[in-house]
Every structure is written in C-alpha cells, then in structure tokens.
Motif scaffolding. Structure first.
Motif, PDB file in Angstrom:
ATOM      1  N   GLU A 433      23.171 -12.493  24.037  1.00  0.00           N
ATOM      2  CA  GLU A 433      22.800 -12.022  22.703  1.00  0.00           C
ATOM      3  C   GLU A 433      21.500 -11.212  22.754  1.00  0.00           C
ATOM      4  OE1 GLU A 433      23.104 -11.770  18.443  1.00  0.00           O
ATOM      5  OE2 GLU A 433      24.538 -12.342  20.009  1.00  0.00           O
ATOM      6  N   LYS A 437      21.200  -7.376  21.585  1.00  0.00           N
ATOM      7  CA  LYS A 437      20.545  -7.058  20.322  1.00  0.00           C
ATOM      8  C   LYS A 437      19.026  -7.150  20.359  1.00  0.00           C
ATOM      9  CE  LYS A 437      24.583  -8.536  17.653  1.00  0.00           C
ATOM     10  NZ  LYS A 437      25.087  -9.427  16.579  1.00  0.00           N
ATOM     11  N   GLY A 439      15.176  -9.229  21.725  1.00  0.00           N
ATOM     12  CA  GLY A 439      14.477 -10.495  21.508  1.00  0.00           C
ATOM     13  C   GLY A 439      14.457 -11.349  22.761  1.00  0.00           C
ATOM     14  N   PRO A 465       6.860 -12.970  16.013  1.00  0.00           N
ATOM     15  CA  PRO A 465       8.069 -13.558  15.407  1.00  0.00           C
ATOM     16  C   PRO A 465       9.216 -12.551  15.387  1.00  0.00           C
ATOM     17  CG  PRO A 465       6.127 -13.956  14.054  1.00  0.00           C
ATOM     18  CD  PRO A 465       5.728 -12.945  15.091  1.00  0.00           C
ATOM     19  N   SER A 466      10.441 -13.095  15.349  1.00  0.00           N
ATOM     20  CA  SER A 466      11.627 -12.248  15.289  1.00  0.00           C
ATOM     21  C   SER A 466      12.701 -13.003  14.518  1.00  0.00           C
ATOM     22  CB  SER A 466      12.083 -11.885  16.701  1.00  0.00           C
ATOM     23  OG  SER A 466      13.185 -11.007  16.665  1.00  0.00           O
ATOM     24  N   LYS A 467      13.942 -12.635  14.732  1.00  0.00           N
ATOM     25  CA  LYS A 467      15.046 -13.325  14.064  1.00  0.00           C
ATOM     26  C   LYS A 467      15.126 -14.760  14.561  1.00  0.00           C
ATOM     27  CE  LYS A 467      18.047 -11.389  17.590  1.00  0.00           C
ATOM     28  NZ  LYS A 467      19.126 -10.449  17.894  1.00  0.00           N
ATOM     29  N   PRO A 468      15.811 -15.637  13.848  1.00  0.00           N
ATOM     30  CA  PRO A 468      15.888 -17.053  14.246  1.00  0.00           C
ATOM     31  C   PRO A 468      16.383 -17.218  15.689  1.00  0.00           C
ATOM     32  CG  PRO A 468      16.766 -16.778  12.038  1.00  0.00           C
ATOM     33  CD  PRO A 468      16.513 -15.394  12.563  1.00  0.00           C
ATOM     34  N   TYR A 470      14.765 -16.341  18.362  1.00  0.00           N
ATOM     35  CA  TYR A 470      14.270 -15.306  19.271  1.00  0.00           C
ATOM     36  C   TYR A 470      12.843 -14.904  18.900  1.00  0.00           C
ATOM     37  CZ  TYR A 470      19.084 -14.989  20.788  1.00  0.00           C
ATOM     38  OH  TYR A 470      20.321 -15.299  21.299  1.00  0.00           O
ATOM     39  N   GLU A 472       9.736 -11.633  19.727  1.00  0.00           N
ATOM     40  CA  GLU A 472       9.555 -10.249  20.138  1.00  0.00           C
ATOM     41  C   GLU A 472       8.270 -10.126  20.956  1.00  0.00           C
ATOM     42  OE1 GLU A 472      11.558  -7.824  19.814  1.00  0.00           O
ATOM     43  OE2 GLU A 472      12.953  -8.451  18.225  1.00  0.00           O
TER      44      GLU A 472
END
Length: 654
Positions: A433, A437, A439, A465-468, A470, A472
C-alpha cells in the motif's frame, strides 16, 4: 627495543634468502641463531660448551660468521641430544646462508638479552620467535605448518585443559597449540609447567622448530617426535595401542590423500575408512583420548556432508556420542587455504556415554573481523563461541542443541545450515500500500522506536502525520532528516562515554589492589563492567561483553603491569604507570565511542532505507509523469506540433 621491532629486523635479514628457501627453511635458519643466543643466556637449561658460547660466535663474526655458526650449532647439538637432533644441526650446513646474512643475524641478536636482566626472560625470546613465524607464514602463502593464534586460543578454551593433564597435537607444526594450552593453564591457575605436552609431525625440520618454540616459551615437560599420525604414529601405550591423552588439539592438512593400505592400527578404522584423510585424523584423535578426554580438530566443511564412506563414518560417530559440537567458522581463517572450515569437538568414550548423544551446532561464520585483508577471530568472537559451548546455550540463529534422532532424519548430514536458520533480512518486508500510494507504515516505525529511544531520539518526531496507519517524511526531505540523527544522539553518546570513563576511574584504583589470577581478574572486571553499564541500552549485553574482552586482550600486557605491586621509591615506575593508565583508559573510551557510533549509524541507515523505499510512491511517479507530459504537450504546441500525436509527425509550416 620492542618485540615486534626485533622480529621485523630479523625477518628483513632473512628476506635475502626468499629466492632459495621456503618459509619453513629460513624459519629453521633463524631458529638456529636464536637458539644459540638463548642458550648462552640460559645455561641452567642447556649444556653450553665453550664452542657454543655466544661471545665466541660474536668474536668470530667479523672473519667467518657462517663457519662460527656451524661450529657453535654442532657443539650445542652434540651436548644436548635430548633437545636437538641432526635436523637442527643440518640447517646451517645445508642452507645457502651467506656470510653477510649470517653476520647481520649475529649483530642483531647480540643487541638483545634473554637472561635474568631481561624484564621477561622466558617470554621475550618466545614472543620474538612467534613474530618471526607469523611473518614467515604471511610471506609464504603455501605455509600450512602454523595454526592462526586466534583459532588456537579458541580450540584450547573449548577443551579447557587442567593442571596435571597431558595435551597432544598429532600434527604439531610449530607447536603453537601446545604453547596456547600451557599459557591457558597458567592464566587460569597461576601454575606454570602444570601440564605435559606431546607432539609429532611428519617433517623432521618442523619438529625441530616446534621443540625450539616450546623451549623459548619456557616449556619444560615436552616431548616432540617425528611420526606420521596415521601410518606410523610415535606415541604408544604399554600394550602397544595408541597412547591416550587428556586433551587432543590439532589442525591437520585438509583433504590429504594417504596410503590406505598402510594403516596398521585398528583404532584408526573403528568407524570406517575413507579415501581422504580428514575423518581418519578425527578417528586418530578419538583413539588418542582418555575415557574422559576432550579433543578439538579443524576439518574442511566437506567432511560434514559428503556421502559414501564419510557419511557412514559420521553416522557411527554420532550414534556413539563421540561428537559433542560442530562449530562452523568464517572463511579464510586458516593459513594456506580458503576452503570453508569448521571445528569438531569430540569426547572420550566414557564422556560420550555419560550423557545423551546430542550435538551442539554453532554457526560462527559471521564471527570474524577483517583487518588489512586478513581474516581473524577477535577476542569477543572467541568469548561468545566458548561461552555458548560450555554453557550449551541455544541462541536464535547462532546455536542449537540437536538430538541424534533429528540428525538421523537428515541422514547424518552435519552441515550447520541444516539445523540453524539463517539471520532474517535486516529490513522488514515492503508495504505494498505504501509503495503504491505513499507513506511510511506506522507499524514499521513502531517496531524500531525503542532503538531510537535508547539514543534519546523520539522517532515519531522524524516524521509528519499522514493518512491513518502511515506517516510522511518532513518537507525538507528524508536525507536532510537522516543527517540530524547524529546531532540528536550526541548527548546520549557523550553521556555513555563519560560513564565508561567513570567506570575506568574506579577500575584503575582496584586493579592495583587485586590479587586475582589473570583469567579470574578478567572475568571479575568483565562482570563489573557489564553490570555498571547495562542500564545504558545503547549497547546490548553481548556488545558490552565484546567491548570489554577486546579491550582487555589488546592491553593485556599493560594491565598485568598495572596489577603488579609498584615500587613506591621509583619515580620512573610511577611516571610509567601513570602513562600506561592514561593510554589504556583512552583506548577503552575510544573503543566505546566507535562501537556506539556503529549502532547509531545503523539507525541512520535504517531511516535512509525507509526513504529509499517509500519517499517516492508509484502514485507520485504517475503524477510526475502526468505533469511532465503536460509540460511537454504545451511546449510542442507552442512550437507548432500537434499533441498528443494522432499520426506521423509533421513539421510545422514556416
């Protein structure tokens, strides 16, 4: 003059003979001259007639040095037949030693005293000779008559000889294994001349070198004879069978072809007979052990897995409980060969039947250091292997105790890789993943957060911080962030180095008062070092133990000097001790700094690996491709080209 400096000067003198002599031959020439000098300084150990007196050799050096050496060697040999034989006498006569080289040898040795006025009358000559032999082996890659010192020390510690033991090497070479056994017993018990050593070799000249080497190291209870361990062994018991010994240590030539029809001793074929001699040497070791004896033999790895006769021999040995351990070693440790090798630890019949016939497998292939293109075992490697063997430790990916039933299920293949899983990859599997995409997986980061925390670094602070699920990399990029790690860890590294320095301050006060034997002192202070610094998790317990033993071994002579009672009336001694303390203390702190920086650099490498893996996702690459395509289309349209292309390219009308 330092021991190494003397050895190097002597070796340079002998170097003129390289074109006409092999390593063993000019080692023999050096042996004669060194023996003559040592004998004159130790007339309580040998009969030294007037013709062999060193001052007589020196007096004749200006006119006929080669003749003087011949006469002196003849007189010394004839007066000490139990120590020297004709092979020793023939060295000078048979070799093309020029008067010039003979004169330089005499002049160099005349500057050295091996007598009572020397601070180390026994050790100095032996250490010089060790340096010479090591130089000869390095200069002649064909030389196979010497076992590397670090391997020899490992072999001795595995067998753990005790006072009163008999120790035997059937392929004695230069006698290094027997000397290592004597040094070990003295270090452990404080008793010198506490064991009796025996050795044999097929080459008479090598036997002469071994006798001299042992003599120069102060050995007293010694028997070295010429003999072929398989065809015509030298040592027999009262009934005519092979003589048995408490400990057997040997490093025989690998994959030697031998005359199978000339084996005359049934004990050599108890478990079978093979085409090459490797397992025949193992059987000689087994036959030469007392009921409770222990032996260690170096063999090529092929012995562990070859089928046919060798497979059947292995099967019977394992079933009989004679193999205690198989230790795989790193490549290029042995002189004269790059063949992968291992050590077999074997036991006498009573010892074999006293416990289950399990075999301890140790994978020490990675336990090596490479310095100046030379591979060797560092003290920390020896310590780890020895401790694992004696305590029968099972360490993941390193050691495992295996039942005979499991070995039988693998057709008695003793290849270590059959029983010990290799180390897993250093970095975890890639997150698909994240690759697609973008992260960095939070789970990957969390798994490593404790490692960073030991250096005072909050790993989460190195990400955004990034998407749940993951994270950055920060806007300034992962390479810039990775470069900050040494800065962030600097306070912890400095504090640890200071803690090591504080320990040394306590150590230097105590070592002057200790009355422990060298080996006991090393163990005592090693435990103190580990306990004091174990709270600093920047180094694990194994690394702390390795740091200490490497430092102790490298500075052993200086540490032993510090432990001796100081002459309070001598300003020179006090100044010398102060300088020594400063040197060994600085070395310990420097080693600690280097080791902790290696661990910190692994964190930098890990962070950079995350960046290489996840900083650029496939989605980001696709976005960059689309942007590039848009810019290209705009540029082409300005130039009058049609974009995207729908047919052949047509140049715009001018």
């Amino acid at each position: 003059m330092q021991t190494t400096d003397i050895a190097q000067r002597l070796f340079k003198v002998a170097a003129v003979l390289r074109d006409t002599m092999g390593a063993a031959e000019y080692a023999s020439v050096m042996s004669v001259v060194l023996a003559l000098k040592w004998a004159s300084d130790h007339q309580d150990r040998l009969i030294v007639p007037p013709e062999a007196q060193w001052d007589q050799v020196v007096a004749a050096a200006d006119s006929s040095p080669r003749t003087a050496l011949n006469k002196a060697a003849t007189a010394l040999v004839s007066s000490n037949p139990a120590v020297f034989d004709d092979a020793f006498l023939q060295v000078i006569k048979d070799k093309q030693l020029s008067n010039g080289a003979a004169q330089e040898l005499i002049a160099t040795l005349d500057e050295i005293s091996f007598g009572d006025e020397s601070p180390e009358p026994e050790d100095l000559a032996g250490k010089i000779y060790e340096q010479l032999l090591a130089a000869f082996v390095d200069s002649d890659k064909r030389a196979e008559f010497s076992t590397p010192r670090s391997v020899g020390q490992l072999m001795v510690r595995l067998t753990d000889p005790q006072p009163g033991d008999s120790v035997y090497d059937p392929c004695v070479g230069t006698g290094g294994l027997l000397i290592a056994a004597e040094e070990y017993v003295e270090s452990e018990t404080g008793r010198d001349h506490a064991i009796t050593v025996f050795g044999q070799d097929v080459v008479q000249q090598t036997c002469a070198i071994a006798r001299l080497n042992l003599m120069l190291h102060g050995s007293v209870k010694v028997s070295i004879q010429r003999g072929d361990a398989l065809i015509n062994p030298s040592y027999h018991g009262s009934t005519g069978d092979l003589k048995q010994f408490d400990r057997v240590l040997t490093d025989p030539p690998f994959s030697l072809k031998y005359q199978q029809d000339m084996l005359r001793i049934p004990q050599h074929t108890r478990y079978g007979q093979s085409r090459v001699a490797d397992l025949m040497f193992v059987q000689h070791v087994l036959a030469s052990l007392t009921a409770d004896g222990v032996g260690v033999i170096a063999v090529p790895n092929g012995v562990l897995f070859r089928a046919g006769d060798e497979g059947r021999i292995r099967r019977e040995m394992v079933r009989d409980g004679r193999i205690a351990a198989v230790i795989a070693l790193g490549r290029n440790l042995f002189h004269g060969t790059s063949i992968p090798a291992c050590l077999l630890v074997v036991r006498g019949m009573a010892a074999a039947h006293a416990k289950a016939p399990d075999v301890l497998f140790i994978n020490a292939e990675q336990e090596v250091d490479v310095t100046r293109s030379k591979t060797h075992l560092a003290p920390r490697h020896v310590e780890k292997i020895v401790t694992t063997y004696h305590e029968e430790r099972e360490i993941r990916h390193f050691s495992r105790l295996v039942s005979v039933e499991e070995i039988a299920s693998k057709e008695f293949d003793l290849n270590v890789s059959k029983y010990i899983d290799p180390q897993p990859p250093r970095h975890p599997k890639l997150d698909i993943e994240a690759l697609l995409k973008g992260g960095v997986p939070v789970d990957d980061v969390n798994l490593q957060s404790d490692r960073f925390a030991t250096f005072g670094i909050d790993l989460a602070s190195l990400f955004a911080p990034s998407k749940p699920g993951y994270l950055e990399f920060p806007p300034d990029g992962y390479t810039t962030t990775a470069a900050k790690i040494p800065v962030l860890s600097a306070p912890t590294e400095s504090a640890f180095a200071a803690a090591v320095g504080d320990w040394f301050q306590q150590f230097k006060e105590e070592i002057a008062l200790t009355n422990r034997l060298p080996a006991a002192a090393r163990r005592h202070f090693a435990e103190r070092f580990r306990r004091t610094l174990s709270a600093w998790s920047v180094l694990n317990s194994e690394q702390l133990a390795g740091l200490f033993v490497d430092w102790w071994t490298a500075n052993q002579n200086d540490l032993e000097q510090l432990s001796r009672p100081a002459d309070s009336s001598s300003t020179c001694t006090s100044t010398s001790n102060a300088s020594t303390i400063e040197k060994v203390g600085a070395d310990l702190i420097d080693r600690a700094k280097r080791l902790i920086s290696q661990n910190r650099n692994q964190l930098v490498e890990l962070y950079l690996t995350w960046g290489d893996q996840y900083a650029t996702s496939l989605a980001l690459l696709e976005h960059r491709r689309e942007l590039a395509a848009t810019r290209l289309a705009t540029r082409l349209q300005k130039l009058g080209y049609q974009w995207p292309l729908t047919g052949p390219i047509r140049r715009p009308k001018m």
